[in-house]
Enzyme design. Structure first.
Site, mmCIF file in Angstrom:
data_model
loop_
_atom_site.group_PDB
_atom_site.id
_atom_site.type_symbol
_atom_site.label_atom_id
_atom_site.label_comp_id
_atom_site.label_asym_id
_atom_site.label_seq_id
_atom_site.Cartn_x
_atom_site.Cartn_y
_atom_site.Cartn_z
ATOM 1 C CG HIS A 101 -0.211 0.293 2.495
ATOM 2 N ND1 HIS A 101 0.547 -0.655 3.129
ATOM 3 C CD2 HIS A 101 -0.110 1.416 3.247
ATOM 4 C CE1 HIS A 101 1.081 -0.134 4.223
ATOM 5 N NE2 HIS A 101 0.703 1.125 4.311
HETATM 6 C C1 UD1 Z 1 -1.597 5.496 6.213
HETATM 7 C C2 UD1 Z 1 -0.243 5.855 6.815
HETATM 8 C C3 UD1 Z 1 0.713 4.684 6.617
HETATM 9 C C4 UD1 Z 1 0.117 3.393 7.132
HETATM 10 C C5 UD1 Z 1 -1.235 3.173 6.484
HETATM 11 C C6 UD1 Z 1 -1.884 1.925 7.002
HETATM 12 C C7 UD1 Z 1 0.343 8.245 6.770
HETATM 13 C C8 UD1 Z 1 1.285 9.207 6.179
HETATM 14 N N1 UD1 Z 1 0.337 7.036 6.188
HETATM 15 O O1 UD1 Z 1 -1.394 5.352 4.829
HETATM 16 O O2 UD1 Z 1 1.919 4.943 7.303
HETATM 17 O O3 UD1 Z 1 0.982 2.318 6.831
HETATM 18 O O4 UD1 Z 1 -2.076 4.299 6.768
HETATM 19 O O5 UD1 Z 1 -3.075 1.644 6.361
HETATM 20 O O6 UD1 Z 1 -0.349 8.572 7.706
HETATM 21 N N2 UD1 Z 1 -8.771 5.122 2.116
HETATM 22 C C9 UD1 Z 1 -10.049 4.620 2.101
HETATM 23 N N3 UD1 Z 1 -10.620 4.301 3.299
HETATM 24 C C10 UD1 Z 1 -9.992 4.450 4.490
HETATM 25 C C11 UD1 Z 1 -8.682 4.970 4.487
HETATM 26 C C12 UD1 Z 1 -8.085 5.291 3.307
HETATM 27 O O7 UD1 Z 1 -10.657 4.470 1.058
HETATM 28 O O8 UD1 Z 1 -10.569 4.134 5.543
HETATM 29 C C13 UD1 Z 1 -8.111 5.416 0.815
HETATM 30 C C14 UD1 Z 1 -8.355 6.802 0.327
HETATM 31 O O9 UD1 Z 1 -8.385 6.715 -1.054
HETATM 32 C C15 UD1 Z 1 -7.132 7.542 0.753
HETATM 33 C C16 UD1 Z 1 -6.068 6.472 0.617
HETATM 34 O O10 UD1 Z 1 -6.713 5.260 0.982
HETATM 35 O O11 UD1 Z 1 -6.914 8.633 -0.036
HETATM 36 C C17 UD1 Z 1 -4.882 6.681 1.468
HETATM 37 O O12 UD1 Z 1 -5.239 6.822 2.856
HETATM 38 P P1 UD1 Z 1 -4.258 7.644 3.852
HETATM 39 O O13 UD1 Z 1 -4.785 7.568 5.222
HETATM 40 O O14 UD1 Z 1 -3.918 8.956 3.261
HETATM 41 O O15 UD1 Z 1 -2.921 6.894 3.794
HETATM 42 P P2 UD1 Z 1 -2.607 5.381 3.817
HETATM 43 O O16 UD1 Z 1 -2.100 5.069 2.461
HETATM 44 O O17 UD1 Z 1 -3.738 4.583 4.380
#
Ligand code: UD1
Length: 365
Positions: free
Chosen positions: A206
């Site tokens: 991811h």
């Molecule tokens: C975040 C953390 C990462 C961790 C990961 C675990 C930061 C910088 N990154 O990354 O260190 O390893 O979480 O999962 O804080 N999304 C959904 N539903 C959700 C959450 C996210 O659809 O409940 C999708 C969205 O498109 C979002 C993308 O995932 O834009 C990324 O989510 P984000 O929380 O920005 O970062 P992660 O990649 O999850």
């Protein structure tokens, strides 16, 4: 003593659970949980609260997704009134995500003491947002709760006062030790549910560096498909990765036994990982969990903030390319000999007790 724990993402929840449980047993402690909402899908958040028996948060800030700056800013501005109203004596933050750093900063700006669980990890790769979050959080925290000896050394090398640093051990392992019997107990059901018969590999990817560039992601996916012609590969897919594949209109071609799954709950994941032949990942937590379980792991990254999982555990870094993944996986899968379960200092299921001792009683570790 009033303590606020701030969490926001999937990997925070298994660190919070044992600490919340332990703080409940300490007299005179009021513990309040705040969920920033950085992760919000049920399978990324609510399910973990249920499975880990974490009390419901008193505050849900609903910040959602955005750029790193947007998420950080939203967490800070929504936390400020909570801190102003509750006036906690201490704020505990966990890990290295945007919610971690934002909460530490919002607390420090108000002069509230900050404790950082999982202090001192360093990848030395400042292109990763998590590394920036770690650096900032550690340098403003008052109590640095380190999971491993190398983390203690990193903090010393950065000139952080040794008196603030406590080698409490790895709190993720507390959650694992408690959940493992339940996770394994359902293994047969799990096998049926995931239709796994015989050996299998579990994979998660991811990190932006692996999934945001379409060509790079395609290269990794092709290598997993190729591996799935040799063994079953279960790919628990983060929403970020899923979205990228949809944007690219890329679907695993079904030529082998590559199975794409929605993000798994904690018990399902732990149950599957504990019996896997191999885990292929870019997650931080899985590097630790596989090391504790003695399950081989290859990490699809050029570096890790958890080098102890390579030096003392079962983790190996592979070049983040399709060829790197395939070569690394085949090497591990062809290896003969019994599995050894590594013993890493203070990864013993008692880290949360030490954390509560430090926080509530001023103990030193
Ligand atoms: C975040 C953390 C990462 C961790 C990961 C675990 C930061 C910088 N990154 O990354 O260190 O390893 O979480 O999962 O804080 N999304 C959904 N539903 C959700 C959450 C996210 O659809 O409940 C999708 C969205 O498109 C979002 C993308 O995932 O834009 C990324 O989510 P984000 O929380 O920005 O970062 P992660 O990649 O999850």
């Amino acid at each position: 003593m009033k303590i606020i724990s701030v969490v926001g993402t999937r990997p925070n929840f298994m660190k919070l659970a044992p600490v919340a449980r332990e703080l409940e047993t300490r007299p005179g402690v009021e513990h309040i949980i705040v969920h920033t909402g950085q992760h919000y899908d049920a399978d990324m958040s609510d399910d973990f609260f249920d499975e880990l028996d974490i009390p419901s948060p008193s505050y849900e800030l609903g910040v959602g997704s955005g750029t790193h700056t947007e998420v950080t800013a939203a967490v800070m501005s929504r936390l400020e009134p909570v801190f102003a109203f509750e006036r906690p004596d201490l704020v505990i933050v966990y890990g290295d995500v945007n919610s971690t750093m934002a909460a530490a900063m919002a607390a420090a700006q108000r002069g509230i003491r900050v404790a950082h669980v999982e202090a001192g990890l360093r990848s030395r790769d400042r292109t990763m947002p998590e590394e920036l979050n770690r650096l900032v959080t550690d340098h403003i925290a008052d109590l640095l709760l380190a999971p491993s000896a190398d983390a203690v050394a990193n903090l010393a090398a950065e000139g952080i006062d040794r008196d603030k640093v406590h080698f409490v051990g790895n709190v993720m392992i507390d959650s694992l030790v408690r959940a493992l019997p339940r996770a394994r107990g359902g293994r047969d059901d799990r096998g049926r549910r995931f239709n796994v018969d015989g050996p299998y590999v579990v994979t998660t990817l991811h990190r932006p560096s692996n999934v945001d560039d379409p060509e790079h992601l395609r290269d990794l996916l092709v290598s997993l498909e190729e591996l799935s012609r040799e063994t079953t590969v279960l790919f628990s897919m983060h929403p970020r990765t899923k979205r990228r594949l949809e944007e690219m209109q890329l679907k695993p071609n079904g030529g082998g036994a590559l199975r794409v799954l929605d993000p798994l709950g904690y018990l399902d994941m732990l149950g599957l990982v504990s019996s896997a032949s191999l885990v292929i990942t870019d997650s931080g937590g899985l590097q630790e969990e596989t090391s504790f379980l003695g399950v081989p792991c290859i990490t699809v990254r050029p570096n890790t903030e958890r080098p102890i999982t390579c030096s003392e555990g079962t983790n190996e870094l592979v070049s983040p390319t399709g060829a790197g993944v395939l070569g690394g996986a085949r090497k591990v899968l062809n290896r003969k000999g019994p599995r050894v379960r590594p013993v890493i200092e203070r990864w013993d299921g008692h880290a949360a007790e030490r954390i509560a001792d430090v926080v509530c009683d001023g103990a030193r570790f």
